[in-house]
Design a protein around this motif. Structure first.
Motif, PDB file in Angstrom:
ATOM      1  N   ASN A   1     -11.783  -3.917   2.111  1.00  0.00           N
ATOM      2  CA  ASN A   1     -12.227  -3.172   1.015  1.00  0.00           C
ATOM      3  C   ASN A   1     -13.047  -4.334   0.329  1.00  0.00           C
ATOM      4  O   ASN A   1     -12.838  -5.263  -0.599  1.00  0.00           O
ATOM      5  CB  ASN A   1     -11.072  -3.114   0.013  1.00  0.00           C
TER       6      ASN A   1
ATOM      7  N   HIS B   1      -0.827   6.071  -6.963  1.00  0.00           N
ATOM      8  CA  HIS B   1      -2.253   5.460  -6.739  1.00  0.00           C
ATOM      9  C   HIS B   1      -2.771   5.416  -5.380  1.00  0.00           C
ATOM     10  O   HIS B   1      -2.618   4.385  -4.653  1.00  0.00           O
ATOM     11  CB  HIS B   1      -2.536   4.253  -7.552  1.00  0.00           C
ATOM     12  N   ALA B   2      -3.242   6.804  -4.886  1.00  0.00           N
ATOM     13  CA  ALA B   2      -3.518   6.533  -3.355  1.00  0.00           C
ATOM     14  C   ALA B   2      -5.024   6.224  -2.839  1.00  0.00           C
ATOM     15  O   ALA B   2      -5.122   5.881  -1.728  1.00  0.00           O
ATOM     16  CB  ALA B   2      -3.342   8.264  -2.891  1.00  0.00           C
ATOM     17  N   ASP B   3      -5.709   6.281  -4.012  1.00  0.00           N
ATOM     18  CA  ASP B   3      -7.197   5.547  -3.594  1.00  0.00           C
ATOM     19  C   ASP B   3      -6.986   4.322  -3.061  1.00  0.00           C
ATOM     20  O   ASP B   3      -6.196   3.298  -3.455  1.00  0.00           O
ATOM     21  CB  ASP B   3      -7.883   5.556  -4.840  1.00  0.00           C
ATOM     22  N   PRO B   4      -7.994   3.886  -1.769  1.00  0.00           N
ATOM     23  CA  PRO B   4      -7.872   2.703  -1.105  1.00  0.00           C
ATOM     24  C   PRO B   4      -8.084   1.518  -2.163  1.00  0.00           C
ATOM     25  O   PRO B   4      -7.697   0.384  -1.769  1.00  0.00           O
ATOM     26  CB  PRO B   4      -8.953   2.816  -0.173  1.00  0.00           C
ATOM     27  N   ARG B   5      -9.039   1.865  -3.157  1.00  0.00           N
ATOM     28  CA  ARG B   5      -9.003   0.559  -4.238  1.00  0.00           C
ATOM     29  C   ARG B   5      -7.882   0.268  -4.645  1.00  0.00           C
ATOM     30  O   ARG B   5      -7.607  -0.974  -4.935  1.00  0.00           O
ATOM     31  CB  ARG B   5     -10.220   0.972  -5.310  1.00  0.00           C
ATOM     32  N   ALA B   6      -6.923   1.190  -5.143  1.00  0.00           N
ATOM     33  CA  ALA B   6      -5.777   1.025  -5.703  1.00  0.00           C
ATOM     34  C   ALA B   6      -4.800   0.332  -4.661  1.00  0.00           C
ATOM     35  O   ALA B   6      -3.965  -0.732  -4.965  1.00  0.00           O
ATOM     36  CB  ALA B   6      -4.970   2.170  -6.362  1.00  0.00           C
ATOM     37  N   THR B   7      -4.389   1.187  -3.602  1.00  0.00           N
ATOM     38  CA  THR B   7      -3.563   0.455  -2.491  1.00  0.00           C
ATOM     39  C   THR B   7      -4.127  -0.925  -1.983  1.00  0.00           C
ATOM     40  O   THR B   7      -2.999  -1.594  -2.098  1.00  0.00           O
ATOM     41  CB  THR B   7      -3.418   1.566  -1.320  1.00  0.00           C
TER      42      THR B   7
ATOM     43  N   SER C   1       0.655   4.099  -3.095  1.00  0.00           N
ATOM     44  CA  SER C   1       0.188   5.353  -2.917  1.00  0.00           C
ATOM     45  C   SER C   1       1.032   6.440  -3.343  1.00  0.00           C
ATOM     46  O   SER C   1       0.555   7.644  -3.624  1.00  0.00           O
ATOM     47  CB  SER C   1       0.013   5.465  -1.354  1.00  0.00           C
TER      48      SER C   1
ATOM     49  N   ARG D   1       0.795  -1.234  -0.159  1.00  0.00           N
ATOM     50  CA  ARG D   1      -0.041  -0.147   0.107  1.00  0.00           C
ATOM     51  C   ARG D   1       0.729   1.223  -0.017  1.00  0.00           C
ATOM     52  O   ARG D   1       0.632   2.236  -0.569  1.00  0.00           O
ATOM     53  CB  ARG D   1      -0.899   0.010   1.186  1.00  0.00           C
TER      54      ARG D   1
ATOM     55  N   TYR E   1      -9.433   1.341 -14.471  1.00  0.00           N
ATOM     56  CA  TYR E   1      -9.810   1.435 -13.209  1.00  0.00           C
ATOM     57  C   TYR E   1      -9.485   0.060 -11.995  1.00  0.00           C
ATOM     58  O   TYR E   1      -9.386  -0.947 -12.678  1.00  0.00           O
ATOM     59  CB  TYR E   1     -11.398   1.362 -13.351  1.00  0.00           C
ATOM     60  N   SER E   2      -8.719   0.537 -11.064  1.00  0.00           N
ATOM     61  CA  SER E   2      -8.031  -0.186 -10.122  1.00  0.00           C
ATOM     62  C   SER E   2      -8.849  -1.648 -10.034  1.00  0.00           C
ATOM     63  O   SER E   2      -8.098  -2.696 -10.112  1.00  0.00           O
ATOM     64  CB  SER E   2      -7.547   0.589  -9.127  1.00  0.00           C
TER      65      SER E   2
END
Length: 172
Positions: free
Chosen positions: A66, A28-34, A25, A21, A89-90
Motif C-alpha cells: 500500500n 473497514h474493508a477498504d485496503p487502506r483501512a485493512t 475487514s 486485516r 479517513y484511514s
C-alpha cells in the motif's frame, strides 16, 4: 486494533498482517483501512519487542502493499503538527498515530496533540494511544487516566491475559 495487536505481538509478520486485516475487514474493508490496521499492529509488535526505527520498518514493509500508506507514514518525519489531519479517513488516522509515535515526548503529549487537532478525535487519539502505549508502557499512561476508565481493573487484567496468551505463542 489494540487487543489484536497485543495478541499477535510475538507472532510472525505474516500472522500479524493476516489477523489485523481480517479483524479490520469486519467494519473497514477498504485496503487502506485493512493495511492501516496491519501497520499499527506491526508497529505495536516492533515496539513491544524493543525494536528501533519502527516507522521506517513499517513503511518499508508497506511499500509494495500500500504505497499511499507507506508514504503517509514516511511523511510524518517532517510533518508539522499544523499539517496533521485527523478526519477519520484511514490514511489520516494511521498517519496521525505514526506522527505521534515519531514526535511525542511522552504518552500524554502525543495523545493530546493528536486529539486536539479536532475532526475525528476519538479514533485518532485512540489509535495514537495504541502506539504510544506500546512505546511508553503502562507506566507512561497517567494513573488518573487509567483509573478514570470504567472497569479499569478489569481492562488491565484482560490486557495482562491477552499479553500472557501472546507470550505463550498461541495464535489467535
Amino acid at each position: 486494533l489494540a487487543p489484536v495487536g497485543l495478541l499477535t505481538a510475538f507472532q510472525s509478520t505474516e500472522t500479524i498482517d493476516e489477523v489485523a486485516r481480517a479483524s479490520s475487514s469486519v467494519t473497514h474493508a477498504d485496503p487502506r483501512a485493512t493495511y492501516g490496521a496491519a501497520a499499527i499492529n506491526l508497529a505495536t509488535s516492533l515496539l513491544i519487542k524493543g525494536e528501533d526505527n519502527v516507522l521506517d520498518k513499517v513503511a518499508a514493509w508497506l511499500a509494495d502493499k500500500n504505497p499511499v500508506l507507506s508514504q503517509a507514514i514516511l511523511d510524518t518525519k517532517t510533518m508539522d503538527l499544523k499539517d496533521l489531519r485527523t478526519s477519520g479517513y484511514s490514511v489520516h488516522t494511521v498517519q496521525a498515530a505514526f506522527w505521534a509515535l515519531h514526535h511525542a515526548k511522552d504518552y500524554v503529549d502525543g495523545v493530546l496533540k493528536v486529539s486536539n487537532q479536532g475532526e475525528d478525535t476519538d479514533t485518532a487519539g485512540a489509535t495514537a494511544g495504541i502506539l504510544l502505549g506500546a512505546k511508553f508502557g503502562l507506566k507512561g499512561i497517567p494513573e488518573g487516566w487509567r483509573n478514570g476508565l470504567q472497569n479499569h481493573a478489569g481492562l488491565e487484567k484482560l490486557a495482562e491475559q491477552i499479553h500472557g496468551l501472546a507470550k505463550t505463542g498461541i495464535e489467535g
